[in-house]
Scaffold this active site. Sequence first.
Site, short mmCIF file in Angstrom:
data_model
loop_
_atom_site.label_atom_id
_atom_site.label_comp_id
_atom_site.label_asym_id
_atom_site.label_seq_id
_atom_site.Cartn_x
_atom_site.Cartn_y
_atom_site.Cartn_z
N ASN A 181 0.86 -1.19 0.00
CA ASN A 181 0.00 0.00 0.00
C ASN A 181 0.89 1.24 0.00
O ASN A 181 1.50 1.56 1.02
CB ASN A 181 -0.90 -0.03 1.26
N LYS B 297 0.05 4.25 -0.16
CA LYS B 297 -0.61 5.42 0.45
C LYS B 297 -0.44 6.64 -0.48
O LYS B 297 -0.43 6.47 -1.69
CB LYS B 297 -0.09 5.65 1.87
N HIS C 150 -9.47 0.81 5.24
CA HIS C 150 -8.17 1.02 5.88
C HIS C 150 -8.35 1.96 7.08
O HIS C 150 -9.18 2.87 7.03
CB HIS C 150 -7.19 1.63 4.87
N GLU D 169 -6.77 4.40 8.08
CA GLU D 169 -6.62 5.83 7.76
C GLU D 169 -7.92 6.38 7.14
O GLU D 169 -8.28 7.54 7.36
CB GLU D 169 -5.41 6.04 6.83
N GLU E 226 -4.79 -5.01 10.68
CA GLU E 226 -3.78 -3.98 10.86
C GLU E 226 -4.04 -3.26 12.18
O GLU E 226 -4.88 -2.34 12.24
CB GLU E 226 -3.86 -2.96 9.71
N GLY F 298 2.92 2.42 10.70
CA GLY F 298 3.82 3.55 10.52
C GLY F 298 4.56 3.96 11.78
O GLY F 298 5.14 5.04 11.84
N SER G 167 3.99 -2.00 10.19
CA SER G 167 5.44 -2.03 10.33
C SER G 167 6.06 -3.36 9.93
O SER G 167 7.02 -3.82 10.56
CB SER G 167 5.86 -1.64 11.76
P1 13P Z 1 3.30 0.52 7.59
O1 13P Z 1 3.83 -0.77 6.96
O2 13P Z 1 3.99 1.74 7.06
O3 13P Z 1 3.25 0.43 9.06
O4 13P Z 1 1.78 0.66 7.08
C1 13P Z 1 0.92 -0.42 7.18
C2 13P Z 1 -0.32 -0.11 6.43
O5 13P Z 1 -1.09 0.76 6.84
C3 13P Z 1 -0.58 -0.85 5.19
O6 13P Z 1 -1.87 -0.64 4.73
#
Ligand code: 13P
Length: 247
Positions: free
Chosen positions: A9, A11, A93, A95, A165, A171, A210
């Site tokens: 992803n 983002k 997601h 976010e 997740e 992140g 992560s």
């Molecule tokens: P990170 O791998 O940067 O922690 O992000 C995970 C994520 O949100 C994948 O959709």
Amino acid sequence: MRRLLVAGNWKMNASKVMLNELLAGITANAPQQTDVVVFPPAPYLLMAADKLQGSSVKIGGQNLNANESGAFTGEVSANMLVDCGCDAVLVGHSERRTLFAETDTDVLAKTEAALAAGLTPYVCIGETLEEREANKTEAVIEQQINAVLNGLTVQQLAKCVFAYEPVWAIGTGKTASPEQAQQVHAFIRSLLAAKDEELALNSHVLYGGSVKASNAKELFAQQDIDGGLVGGASLQAEEFLGICNPA
Ligand code: 13P
């Protein structure tokens, strides 16, 4: 037998130069034994599809609007994603849930729209740190996944991928330990089994938060973890390939 599935992803990170370099790096060494999918931002999907022609690497959108078409300025429909060469789409997601106020009802509507267009929805679920510390992890997971389990048929659910997740691991560099992740993955699979045993056996449940080349092997070795949904580490070909091929 569930094949290892690794999804990147991106983002809101991309440029034409970056996309060219990253996809060239990934396709040059994409492992045969792993299914690989990348989720670039919407404006780059056509270009990514073009680059990935003839490769086993698939692409997906990061979001969709559940409506078919019309006056929804700034939105992207499932059919547009298909038209641009997508096989998949992320839904729910964290976010999107926290920054854009997406609800479980939205997640179900988007999942249905994705399925109707022939896309594989990657349904994302996960608890915040506050919820984990209040011992609410299973309650939150159950509520989020039940939104789709109760709203879809077993045949529809069989076409979904699920991604756990934990929000506190996204992140932050704080990965869930393999045991912590496995515990929730086993719980998710038990909820799928309550709906249908076969569904539970065949469904992919990915871990995200992560994931790095250095921790992927241990995470993916867990019985109920079938691969990863990777953010930051999917932006570098070598690191991403290290996750796709965690030997
Ligand atoms: P990170 O791998 O940067 O922690 O992000 C995970 C994520 O949100 C994948 O959709």
